[in-house]
Design an enzyme around this catalytic site. Structure first.
Site, PDB file in Angstrom:
ATOM      1  CG  HIS A 108      -5.840 -20.969 -24.445  1.00  0.00           C
ATOM      2  ND1 HIS A 108      -4.975 -20.464 -23.596  1.00  0.00           N
ATOM      3  CD2 HIS A 108      -5.269 -21.083 -25.211  1.00  0.00           C
ATOM      4  CE1 HIS A 108      -4.177 -19.863 -23.932  1.00  0.00           C
ATOM      5  NE2 HIS A 108      -3.931 -20.610 -25.843  1.00  0.00           N
ATOM      6  CB  ALA A 219      -5.338  -9.888  -9.509  1.00  0.00           C
TER       7      ALA A 219
HETATM    8  C1  BV8 Z   1      -0.531 -23.387 -30.999  1.00  0.00           C
HETATM    9  C2  BV8 Z   1      -6.536 -24.748 -21.862  1.00  0.00           C
HETATM   10  C3  BV8 Z   1      -0.053 -22.897 -33.319  1.00  0.00           C
HETATM   11  C4  BV8 Z   1      -6.008 -25.946 -21.670  1.00  0.00           C
HETATM   12  C5  BV8 Z   1      -3.935 -23.797 -22.550  1.00  0.00           C
HETATM   13  C6  BV8 Z   1       5.402 -28.264 -30.037  1.00  0.00           C
HETATM   14  C7  BV8 Z   1       3.873 -28.302 -30.359  1.00  0.00           C
HETATM   15  C8  BV8 Z   1       3.079 -27.350 -30.077  1.00  0.00           C
HETATM   16  C9  BV8 Z   1       3.430 -26.055 -29.580  1.00  0.00           C
HETATM   17  C10 BV8 Z   1       4.332 -26.113 -29.001  1.00  0.00           C
HETATM   18  C11 BV8 Z   1       5.388 -26.662 -29.378  1.00  0.00           C
HETATM   19  N1  BV8 Z   1       6.660 -25.719 -28.535  1.00  0.00           N
HETATM   20  C12 BV8 Z   1       5.753 -24.769 -28.268  1.00  0.00           C
HETATM   21  C13 BV8 Z   1       4.517 -24.619 -28.672  1.00  0.00           C
HETATM   22  C14 BV8 Z   1       3.813 -23.593 -28.939  1.00  0.00           C
HETATM   23  C15 BV8 Z   1       2.807 -24.474 -27.839  1.00  0.00           C
HETATM   24  C16 BV8 Z   1       3.829 -23.114 -26.471  1.00  0.00           C
HETATM   25  O1  BV8 Z   1       3.322 -22.119 -26.084  1.00  0.00           O
HETATM   26  N2  BV8 Z   1       4.033 -23.934 -25.340  1.00  0.00           N
HETATM   27  C17 BV8 Z   1       4.576 -23.656 -24.636  1.00  0.00           C
HETATM   28  C18 BV8 Z   1       5.314 -24.772 -23.524  1.00  0.00           C
HETATM   29  C19 BV8 Z   1       5.933 -22.934 -24.317  1.00  0.00           C
HETATM   30  N3  BV8 Z   1       1.378 -23.754 -27.217  1.00  0.00           N
HETATM   31  C20 BV8 Z   1      -0.133 -23.856 -28.470  1.00  0.00           C
HETATM   32  O2  BV8 Z   1       0.845 -25.042 -28.833  1.00  0.00           O
HETATM   33  C21 BV8 Z   1      -0.595 -22.552 -28.449  1.00  0.00           C
HETATM   34  N4  BV8 Z   1      -1.442 -23.534 -29.726  1.00  0.00           N
HETATM   35  O3  BV8 Z   1       0.369 -22.852 -30.724  1.00  0.00           O
HETATM   36  O4  BV8 Z   1      -0.767 -23.443 -32.102  1.00  0.00           O
HETATM   37  C22 BV8 Z   1      -0.525 -21.397 -33.817  1.00  0.00           C
HETATM   38  C23 BV8 Z   1       0.271 -20.613 -33.611  1.00  0.00           C
HETATM   39  C24 BV8 Z   1      -0.426 -19.418 -33.875  1.00  0.00           C
HETATM   40  C25 BV8 Z   1      -1.632 -18.901 -34.862  1.00  0.00           C
HETATM   41  C26 BV8 Z   1      -1.974 -20.242 -35.067  1.00  0.00           C
HETATM   42  C27 BV8 Z   1      -1.718 -21.384 -34.094  1.00  0.00           C
HETATM   43  C28 BV8 Z   1      -1.962 -23.534 -27.385  1.00  0.00           C
HETATM   44  C29 BV8 Z   1      -1.309 -23.391 -26.522  1.00  0.00           C
HETATM   45  C30 BV8 Z   1      -3.228 -23.204 -25.480  1.00  0.00           C
HETATM   46  C31 BV8 Z   1      -2.687 -24.427 -24.866  1.00  0.00           C
HETATM   47  N5  BV8 Z   1      -4.102 -24.547 -23.640  1.00  0.00           N
HETATM   48  N6  BV8 Z   1      -5.035 -23.643 -21.513  1.00  0.00           N
HETATM   49  C32 BV8 Z   1      -6.299 -25.509 -19.491  1.00  0.00           C
HETATM   50  O5  BV8 Z   1      -6.985 -24.814 -19.400  1.00  0.00           O
HETATM   51  O6  BV8 Z   1      -6.419 -27.068 -19.229  1.00  0.00           O
HETATM   52  S1  BV8 Z   1      -2.743 -23.019 -22.229  1.00  0.00           S
HETATM   53  C33 BV8 Z   1      -2.528 -22.401 -20.294  1.00  0.00           C
HETATM   54  O7  BV8 Z   1      -0.858 -22.556 -19.929  1.00  0.00           O
HETATM   55  C34 BV8 Z   1      -3.407 -21.639 -20.027  1.00  0.00           C
HETATM   56  O8  BV8 Z   1      -5.015 -21.312 -20.344  1.00  0.00           O
HETATM   57  C35 BV8 Z   1      -2.338 -20.063 -20.266  1.00  0.00           C
HETATM   58  O9  BV8 Z   1      -2.402 -20.166 -21.296  1.00  0.00           O
HETATM   59  C36 BV8 Z   1      -1.024 -21.429 -19.965  1.00  0.00           C
HETATM   60  C37 BV8 Z   1      -0.889 -20.808 -18.533  1.00  0.00           C
HETATM   61  O10 BV8 Z   1      -0.553 -19.684 -18.866  1.00  0.00           O
HETATM   62  P1  BV8 Z   1      -0.794 -18.290 -17.331  1.00  0.00           P
HETATM   63  O11 BV8 Z   1      -2.423 -18.340 -17.622  1.00  0.00           O
HETATM   64  O12 BV8 Z   1       0.207 -17.647 -17.966  1.00  0.00           O
HETATM   65  O13 BV8 Z   1      -0.708 -18.873 -16.277  1.00  0.00           O
HETATM   66  P2  BV8 Z   1       0.888 -19.682 -15.152  1.00  0.00           P
HETATM   67  O14 BV8 Z   1       0.112 -20.597 -14.278  1.00  0.00           O
HETATM   68  O15 BV8 Z   1       1.960 -19.820 -16.295  1.00  0.00           O
HETATM   69  O16 BV8 Z   1       1.375 -18.107 -14.693  1.00  0.00           O
HETATM   70  C38 BV8 Z   1       0.276 -17.397 -13.510  1.00  0.00           C
HETATM   71  C39 BV8 Z   1       0.640 -16.558 -13.776  1.00  0.00           C
HETATM   72  O17 BV8 Z   1       0.092 -15.533 -12.890  1.00  0.00           O
HETATM   73  C40 BV8 Z   1       2.438 -16.024 -12.923  1.00  0.00           C
HETATM   74  O18 BV8 Z   1       3.156 -15.529 -14.366  1.00  0.00           O
HETATM   75  C41 BV8 Z   1       1.824 -15.939 -11.537  1.00  0.00           C
HETATM   76  O19 BV8 Z   1       3.048 -15.168 -11.344  1.00  0.00           O
HETATM   77  C42 BV8 Z   1       0.853 -15.344 -11.517  1.00  0.00           C
HETATM   78  N7  BV8 Z   1      -0.087 -14.359 -10.404  1.00  0.00           N
HETATM   79  C43 BV8 Z   1      -0.136 -16.020  -9.289  1.00  0.00           C
HETATM   80  N8  BV8 Z   1      -0.843 -15.147  -8.486  1.00  0.00           N
HETATM   81  C44 BV8 Z   1      -1.701 -14.317  -9.104  1.00  0.00           C
HETATM   82  C45 BV8 Z   1      -0.680 -13.513  -9.732  1.00  0.00           C
HETATM   83  N9  BV8 Z   1      -0.805 -12.597 -10.393  1.00  0.00           N
HETATM   84  C46 BV8 Z   1      -1.471 -11.665  -9.979  1.00  0.00           C
HETATM   85  N10 BV8 Z   1      -2.148 -11.721  -8.641  1.00  0.00           N
HETATM   86  C47 BV8 Z   1      -1.839 -13.830  -8.028  1.00  0.00           C
HETATM   87  N11 BV8 Z   1      -2.870 -13.601  -6.833  1.00  0.00           N
END
Ligand code: BV8
Length: 237
Positions: A108, A219
């Site tokens: 990303h 973690a």
């Molecule tokens: C794509 C960078 C095609 C920026 C990020 C409609 C239109 C267009 C696309 C879509 C659509 N519907 C769905 C999609 C696909 C979309 C998507 O998935 N949407 C979701 C909302 C449904 N994806 C995309 O658009 C991607 N592109 O699909 O292009 C394609 C596909 C395949 C191949 C080629 C092309 C692009 C997605 C990238 C977006 N950019 N980040 C920035 O950072 O600002 S995403 C961003 O959010 C992060 O990078 C990360 O990926 C995501 C958050 O996820 P997590 O890292 O899991 O974080 P989160 O807070 O959710 O969870 C944290 C976890 O940690 C929790 O489970 C928690 O319990 C745990 N935790 C907390 N504390 C601790 C812990 N664990 C251990 N220890 C702790 N202390």
């Protein structure tokens, strides 16, 4: 042993970088990443998107890697010559690198880089970005953006990721909610290929049911414990 590791925001949570879903602290109540991490938001209101990333960049520059980042760097070093080690992160921070990881795939993008939307040059960038800046490569003003992948944009290094996953014996997902694709789909790809899947997270992720084994906890405790086990086993084998 060929290990494929995917990390998410949970890995950097204990470095105080916040995750996308916790609403505990102020950063994430004032900014909704789902609304701001999109090309449309940037086109409509570049100032607000720059403010979102400037705040995160400043937080990152004040943050330190934690024991989980350091354990993964130890694992990479300890497995040299003992199979493939592939680390892909959804995180845009540089904490893996600062902890000593040598090869990190940022699917990303990276918060400490900027990209010019006019000449497409990418460059290291540690200061605030704004619409008033001039690209050092092409001289145009207002064309610099964070070098990250927004929702609706294509993630980076997908071919290398798919190849590494196909060659792995173990898929490990650490600190991710499994809610953003295509990263959230890697575990399904692993299972279709008959690859064991292990989840380390604070709590079960959205795709927890797909994992063969899981360990839940912070973690900084769970990752070093798992790494020590893997390194001990690799010495015996
Ligand atoms: C794509 C960078 C095609 C920026 C990020 C409609 C239109 C267009 C696309 C879509 C659509 N519907 C769905 C999609 C696909 C979309 C998507 O998935 N949407 C979701 C909302 C449904 N994806 C995309 O658009 C991607 N592109 O699909 O292009 C394609 C596909 C395949 C191949 C080629 C092309 C692009 C997605 C990238 C977006 N950019 N980040 C920035 O950072 O600002 S995403 C961003 O959010 C992060 O990078 C990360 O990926 C995501 C958050 O996820 P997590 O890292 O899991 O974080 P989160 O807070 O959710 O969870 C944290 C976890 O940690 C929790 O489970 C928690 O319990 C745990 N935790 C907390 N504390 C601790 C812990 N664990 C251990 N220890 C702790 N202390």
């Amino acid at each position: 042993m060929n290990i494929f590791i995917l990390t998410g925001a949970g890995l950097s949570a204990e470095s105080n970088l916040g995750t996308f879903r916790d609403k505990g602290d102020g950063l994430w109540t004032r900014f909704d990443p789902m609304k701001l991490a999109t090309p449309g938001a940037f086109a409509r209101n570049p100032g607000e998107v720059h403010a979102f990333y400037n705040m995160r960049r400043q937080n990152l520059l004040a943050a330190e890697p934690n024991e989980a980042h350091r354990a993964l760097a130890r694992l990479e070093a300890g497995l040299v010559g003992r199979g493939n080690f592939f680390l892909v992160t959804q995180n845009i921070d540089d904490l893996h690198e600062r902890a000593g990881s040598q090869r990190v795939t940022h699917m990303h993008g990276e918060l400490l880089k900027a990209r010019c939307t006019a000449c497409t040059s990418a460059m290291p960038w540690r200061e605030d970005l704004s619409v008033n800046l001039t690209c050092p490569h092409c001289g145009r003003t207002g064309t610099l953006r964070p070098d990250v992948v927004w929702f609706g944009e294509v993630p980076l290094q997908m071919d290398a990721i798919d190849d590494a996953l196909a060659q792995s014996d173990l898929f490990v997902s650490i600190g991710t909610s499994g809610s953003v694709y295509p990263a959230a789909g890697f575990v399904e790809q692993a299972k279709e290929l008959g690859i064991r899947a292990y989840e380390i997270n604070l709590e079960p992720s959205d795709n927890a049911r797909l994992f063969d084994e899981a360990h839940y906890g912070p973690a900084t405790q769970a990752v070093p414990a798992w790494v020590e086990k893997v390194l001990a086993a690799s010495v015996r084998s």
